[in-house]
Design a protein around this motif. Structure first.
Motif, PDB file in Angstrom:
ATOM      1  N   LEU A  44       0.846  -1.083   0.114  1.00 30.72           N
ATOM      2  CA  LEU A  44       0.239  -0.165   0.100  1.00 30.72           C
ATOM      3  C   LEU A  44       0.538   1.005  -0.222  1.00 30.72           C
ATOM      4  N   ALA A  45       2.300   1.351   0.324  1.00 31.96           N
ATOM      5  CA  ALA A  45       2.755   2.029   0.725  1.00 31.96           C
ATOM      6  C   ALA A  45       3.222   2.610  -0.711  1.00 31.96           C
ATOM      7  N   MET A 101       1.187   4.449  -3.108  1.00 31.53           N
ATOM      8  CA  MET A 101       0.471   5.856  -3.215  1.00 31.53           C
ATOM      9  C   MET A 101       1.213   6.804  -4.465  1.00 31.53           C
ATOM     10  N   PRO A 102       0.476   7.531  -5.019  1.00 35.50           N
ATOM     11  CA  PRO A 102       1.413   8.699  -6.013  1.00 35.50           C
ATOM     12  C   PRO A 102       2.561   9.075  -5.050  1.00 35.50           C
ATOM     13  N   SER A 103       3.531  10.421  -6.730  1.00 36.79           N
ATOM     14  CA  SER A 103       4.180  10.392  -6.287  1.00 36.79           C
ATOM     15  C   SER A 103       4.076  11.119  -5.287  1.00 36.79           C
ATOM     16  N   LEU A 126       1.963  11.853  -3.194  1.00 39.56           N
ATOM     17  CA  LEU A 126       1.848  11.767  -1.688  1.00 39.56           C
ATOM     18  C   LEU A 126       2.137  10.965  -0.987  1.00 39.56           C
ATOM     19  N   MET A 139       1.124   9.695   2.815  1.00 39.71           N
ATOM     20  CA  MET A 139       0.712   9.164   2.989  1.00 39.71           C
ATOM     21  C   MET A 139       1.911   7.403   2.935  1.00 39.71           C
ATOM     22  N   ALA A 140       2.527   7.362   1.728  1.00 36.72           N
ATOM     23  CA  ALA A 140       3.287   6.568   2.149  1.00 36.72           C
ATOM     24  C   ALA A 140       4.013   6.156   3.709  1.00 36.72           C
ATOM     25  N   TRP A 144       2.106   4.168   5.733  1.00 41.61           N
ATOM     26  CA  TRP A 144       1.612   3.189   5.421  1.00 41.61           C
ATOM     27  C   TRP A 144       3.245   2.023   6.275  1.00 41.61           C
ATOM     28  N   ARG A 196       8.867   0.950  -7.772  1.00 42.39           N
ATOM     29  CA  ARG A 196       7.756   0.694  -7.771  1.00 42.39           C
ATOM     30  C   ARG A 196       7.201  -0.344  -7.403  1.00 42.39           C
TER      31      ARG A 196
END
Length: 430
Positions: free
Chosen positions: A309-310, A313-315, A317, A320-321, A324, A384
């Motif tokens: 999930l980490a 995350m979009p680059s 965000l 948020m990474a 997670w 990624r």
């Protein structure tokens, strides 16, 4: 070979056992902070110098393979000789390795193979230090405190990530690369200090015990092989490590290539993950779970899922990474601490060095295989998506353990065959 019970009786660790346990493992926590800091510095130097998945994978192999190959020998020696002296010797040799690298950086003659070589020697020393340290816990605390001790040890180890990653990023920004490694040497000396003055009880070798290193090693293998639950647990952990371990080596590359970060961002990510591990270790120490296997399977599986999930995350965000990644740290601690406590509870003290080192060997040999695959798959999938795939697979592997009866019932297993003595023996001192 004779039979020995897996579930071991309680014993008296002697007066002031809490004080002795705190000093010994507080010192070891300081030493681990320095080791983790130097690992951070070296991995960032390799990342910044090469930007190569293969170079980081090679560093991961150097840091894992010697420990995996030598762990059975280290565990056997930990059951045969003074665990305290083994810990001192291993820490001292690791410090010498850092002194060599400091000299090479100062002279401007450092090359990749120098870093790989010193990482390999340090890894070999971990094969002797870790079984000795982990097996010592059983003799330092009463049996009823083992689950809490495992949670506290997990918390202390997690402090290494909280302190080491930010300190490593700060050291890289303020100090020459070689002098940043000098912090490791100082913390090793602090870790050795308590061991020079405190004794660690050592289980006595009982009459009829194996007389050679090879026979003692076979006894440790016999304990695991003749217990269906232990055999399946080791296989499950090996499979999970093979799948997910490469992600932890490649974190700097994920941060740099996907999120566009630098050493500071890697430091925050790993530091907060260490903070999560502290919370997880505190939770285990507070709860002292009586049923440890559900915690192990759910905790380690959730930790792998949070890795995936980490990376999803979009680059933009990155925060948020980090969230997670912190969740992954919490879940890992809540699964790993009960795992250690489980083995310390069901395996006799005079066999623990060997049984614990075999677990390290299984995980250590699986990890290089995963790194070798990751170095190829990473170039094809991209860093990624490598994280996403391996994290999801790792979670699936761990949660299949709920479908294994012998594994789920391991804590309730009947006595299983083992080599050596039938009881823990009387505690001696070396």
């Amino acid at each position: 070979m004779t039979a020995a019970p897996l579930h071991v009786p309680d014993h008296d660790p002697g007066p002031r056992w809490g004080w002795r346990f705190g000093l010994v493992f507080g010192g070891q926590a300081l030493s681990l902070i320095g080791s983790a800091l130097s690992q951070f510095v070296l991995l960032w130097w390799i990342t910044d110098t090469t930007g190569s998945v293969s170079a980081l994978a090679t560093a991961g192999l150097a840091a894992l393979l010697p420990q995996a190959l030598l762990s059975p020998l280290g565990g056997t020696l930990a059951d045969r000789f003074s665990r305290r002296l083994l810990m001192i010797a291993a820490d001292a040799i690791s410090a010498l390795c850092m002194c060599v690298l400091i000299g090479l950086f100062a002279a401007g003659r450092i090359e990749l193979w120098h870093a790989y070589s010193m990482m390999a020697v340090r890894s070999a020393m971990q094969a002797f230090q870790m079984p000795a340290a982990t097996a010592s816990v059983t003799m330092l605390v009463p049996r009823h405190f083992l689950a809490r001790a495992a949670g506290l040890n997990q918390m202390l180890q997690s402090l290494t990530l909280v302190a080491a990653a930010p300190l490593g990023a700060l050291a890289v920004s303020l100090l020459p690369m070689g002098w940043a490694l000098g912090i490791d040497v100082a913390t090793v000396l602090l870790g050795i200090g308590p061991l020079l003055f405190l004794r660690i009880p050592q289980p006595r070798r009982a009459p009829g015990a194996a007389s050679s290193l090879w026979q003692e090693l076979r006894e440790g293998v016999y304990v695991v092989w003749r217990s269906p639950g232990l055999r399946r647990l080791y296989a499950l952990l090996g499979a999970a490590m093979m799948v997910v371990m490469p992600t932890f080596t490649l974190v700097p590359l994920l941060v740099k290539t996907h999120f566009g970060g630098g050493a500071a961002q890697v430091g925050w990510m790993e530091g907060l993950a260490g903070g999560g591990m502290i919370l997880g270790g505190l939770a285990v120490a507070a709860c002292a779970p009586r049923r440890q296997m559900p915690w192990i399977l759910w905790g380690l599986g959730l930790s792998c899922a949070a890795v995936a999930l980490a990376a999803l995350m979009p680059s933009r965000l990155f925060f948020m990474a980090v969230v997670w990644w912190t969740v992954s740290g919490i879940a890992f601690a809540m699964g790993n601490a009960p795992l250690t406590a489980l083995l310390q509870t069901i395996v006799a003290p005079q066999l623990q060095g060997r049984v614990l080192s075999l677990m390290q060997m299984v995980a250590g040999l699986a990890s290089p295989v995963g790194l070798a695959v990751a170095s190829t798959a990473g170039d094809w999938l991209g860093v990624r998506w490598l994280f996403v795939v391996t994290g999801a697979l790792g979670a699936a592997v761990m949660w299949t353990g709920f479908f294994s009866g012998p594994l789920v019932r391991l804590e309730d297993a009947a006595p299983a065959p083992a080599g050596g003595a039938r009881d823990a023996g009387e505690a001696g001192r070396r």
